[in-house]
Motif scaffolding. Structure first.
Motif, PDB file in Angstrom:
ATOM      1  N   HIS A   1      -5.955  -5.117  -4.840  1.00 33.02           N
ATOM      2  CA  HIS A   1      -6.325  -5.695  -5.609  1.00 33.02           C
ATOM      3  C   HIS A   1      -5.912  -7.299  -5.595  1.00 33.02           C
ATOM      4  O   HIS A   1      -6.799  -8.334  -5.291  1.00 33.02           O
ATOM      5  CB  HIS A   1      -6.346  -5.372  -7.202  1.00 33.02           C
ATOM      6  CG  HIS A   1      -7.054  -4.272  -7.726  1.00 33.02           C
ATOM      7  ND1 HIS A   1      -6.634  -3.309  -8.567  1.00 33.02           N
ATOM      8  CD2 HIS A   1      -8.142  -3.638  -7.160  1.00 33.02           C
ATOM      9  CE1 HIS A   1      -7.390  -2.285  -8.834  1.00 33.02           C
ATOM     10  NE2 HIS A   1      -8.405  -2.531  -8.045  1.00 33.02           N
TER      11      HIS A   1
ATOM     12  N   LYS B   1       0.861  -1.162   0.098  1.00 31.79           N
ATOM     13  CA  LYS B   1       0.091   0.141   0.063  1.00 31.79           C
ATOM     14  C   LYS B   1       0.784   1.307  -0.041  1.00 31.79           C
ATOM     15  O   LYS B   1       2.084   1.186   0.550  1.00 31.79           O
ATOM     16  CB  LYS B   1      -1.026  -0.083   1.124  1.00 31.79           C
ATOM     17  CG  LYS B   1      -0.670  -0.491   2.351  1.00 31.79           C
ATOM     18  CD  LYS B   1      -1.453  -0.591   3.581  1.00 31.79           C
ATOM     19  CE  LYS B   1      -0.699  -0.323   4.722  1.00 31.79           C
ATOM     20  NZ  LYS B   1      -1.367  -0.480   5.916  1.00 31.79           N
TER      21      LYS B   1
ATOM     22  N   ASP C   1      -0.316   1.372  -2.883  1.00 37.08           N
ATOM     23  CA  ASP C   1      -0.408   0.898  -4.594  1.00 37.08           C
ATOM     24  C   ASP C   1      -1.708   0.082  -4.515  1.00 37.08           C
ATOM     25  O   ASP C   1      -2.109  -0.791  -4.079  1.00 37.08           O
ATOM     26  CB  ASP C   1       0.836  -0.053  -4.891  1.00 37.08           C
ATOM     27  CG  ASP C   1       0.744  -0.575  -6.359  1.00 37.08           C
ATOM     28  OD1 ASP C   1      -0.234  -0.283  -7.106  1.00 37.08           O
ATOM     29  OD2 ASP C   1       1.767  -1.212  -6.782  1.00 37.08           O
ATOM     30  N   GLN C   2      -2.601   0.617  -5.827  1.00 44.88           N
ATOM     31  CA  GLN C   2      -3.835   0.088  -5.944  1.00 44.88           C
ATOM     32  C   GLN C   2      -3.506  -1.487  -6.179  1.00 44.88           C
ATOM     33  O   GLN C   2      -4.557  -2.223  -5.682  1.00 44.88           O
ATOM     34  CB  GLN C   2      -4.361   0.602  -7.131  1.00 44.88           C
ATOM     35  CG  GLN C   2      -4.987   2.135  -7.043  1.00 44.88           C
ATOM     36  CD  GLN C   2      -5.546   2.449  -8.258  1.00 44.88           C
ATOM     37  OE1 GLN C   2      -6.403   1.718  -9.081  1.00 44.88           O
ATOM     38  NE2 GLN C   2      -5.153   3.607  -8.725  1.00 44.88           N
ATOM     39  N   GLU C   3      -2.641  -1.918  -6.775  1.00 43.79           N
ATOM     40  CA  GLU C   3      -2.535  -3.326  -7.126  1.00 43.79           C
ATOM     41  C   GLU C   3      -2.512  -4.202  -5.653  1.00 43.79           C
ATOM     42  O   GLU C   3      -2.695  -5.424  -5.552  1.00 43.79           O
ATOM     43  CB  GLU C   3      -1.229  -3.603  -7.865  1.00 43.79           C
ATOM     44  CG  GLU C   3      -0.904  -4.958  -8.423  1.00 43.79           C
ATOM     45  CD  GLU C   3      -2.170  -5.199  -9.174  1.00 43.79           C
ATOM     46  OE1 GLU C   3      -2.262  -6.828  -9.093  1.00 43.79           O
ATOM     47  OE2 GLU C   3      -2.680  -4.852  -9.898  1.00 43.79           O
TER      48      GLU C   3
ATOM     49  N   ARG D   1      -9.029   3.572  -1.665  1.00 47.46           N
ATOM     50  CA  ARG D   1     -10.204   4.201  -2.524  1.00 47.46           C
ATOM     51  C   ARG D   1     -10.224   4.022  -3.943  1.00 47.46           C
ATOM     52  O   ARG D   1     -11.027   3.661  -4.664  1.00 47.46           O
ATOM     53  CB  ARG D   1     -10.414   5.503  -1.945  1.00 47.46           C
ATOM     54  CG  ARG D   1     -11.238   5.826  -0.806  1.00 47.46           C
ATOM     55  CD  ARG D   1     -11.372   7.153  -0.386  1.00 47.46           C
ATOM     56  NE  ARG D   1     -11.927   7.430   0.935  1.00 47.46           N
ATOM     57  CZ  ARG D   1     -11.933   8.503   1.578  1.00 47.46           C
ATOM     58  NH1 ARG D   1     -11.154   9.618   1.346  1.00 47.46           N
ATOM     59  NH2 ARG D   1     -12.627   8.322   3.186  1.00 47.46           N
ATOM     60  N   ALA D   2      -8.887   4.329  -4.489  1.00 46.32           N
ATOM     61  CA  ALA D   2      -8.861   4.138  -5.930  1.00 46.32           C
ATOM     62  C   ALA D   2      -8.868   2.817  -6.298  1.00 46.32           C
ATOM     63  O   ALA D   2      -9.171   2.569  -7.609  1.00 46.32           O
ATOM     64  CB  ALA D   2      -7.181   4.692  -6.206  1.00 46.32           C
ATOM     65  N   ALA D   3      -8.671   1.750  -5.221  1.00 46.13           N
ATOM     66  CA  ALA D   3      -8.767   0.413  -5.845  1.00 46.13           C
ATOM     67  C   ALA D   3     -10.182  -0.119  -5.712  1.00 46.13           C
ATOM     68  O   ALA D   3     -10.366  -1.089  -5.921  1.00 46.13           O
ATOM     69  CB  ALA D   3      -7.893  -0.387  -4.898  1.00 46.13           C
TER      70      ALA D   3
ATOM     71  N   GLY E   1      -5.257   5.094  -1.602  1.00 43.19           N
ATOM     72  CA  GLY E   1      -4.972   4.190  -2.341  1.00 43.19           C
ATOM     73  C   GLY E   1      -5.839   3.242  -2.433  1.00 43.19           C
ATOM     74  O   GLY E   1      -6.307   2.571  -3.422  1.00 43.19           O
TER      75      GLY E   1
END
Length: 127
Positions: A73, A66, A68-70, A100-102, A98
């Protein structure tokens, strides 16, 4: 209180209050992901928590971190859920952004009163 069919991400779960929280969540029936295990600290294992069909995913094993969105995911995939089904609290605004973006529902932790309010909003019985 039952947490059956809930997925809980516990930060700082290597020891102390984080480890106690992870144990309580597993005992209440939740799938648990453990985050924030410092290098060199032996993380909890499923045997440390309780026997059963619970998932313990170490976010440090995901190959992404984190915010990182990945990372979010991959964690959702490891837990067998869609990112939008995860509820995330953190005291770091960058990590919340991050998440929220994911696609996670994410809130910045700003105290126990707000935490209880947010959990109640999304259907947790915290009484």
């Amino acid at each position: 209180m039952s947490f059956e069919k809930k997925v809980i991400i516990v930060t700082g779960a290597a020891r102390g209050i984080g480890a106690a929280t992870a144990r309580l969540m597993v005992e209440a029936g939740a799938k648990v992901a453990i985050d924030g295990v410092p290098r060199g600290v032996s993380p909890l294992t499923i045997a440390d928590l309780t026997p059963g069909e619970h998932t313990v995913a170490l976010t440090s094993d995901l190959g992404a971190v984190k915010p990182d969105q990945e990372a979010f995911h991959r964690l959702a995939h490891r837990l067998g859920v869609r990112p939008e089904t995860l509820l995330f609290f953190d005291d770091d605004a960058t990590y919340v952004a991050g998440a929220r973006a994911a696609g996670l529902t994410a809130y910045r932790f700003e105290g126990a009163e707000e935490l209880v309010s947010r959990l109640t909003e999304v259907g947790f019985d915290v009484a």
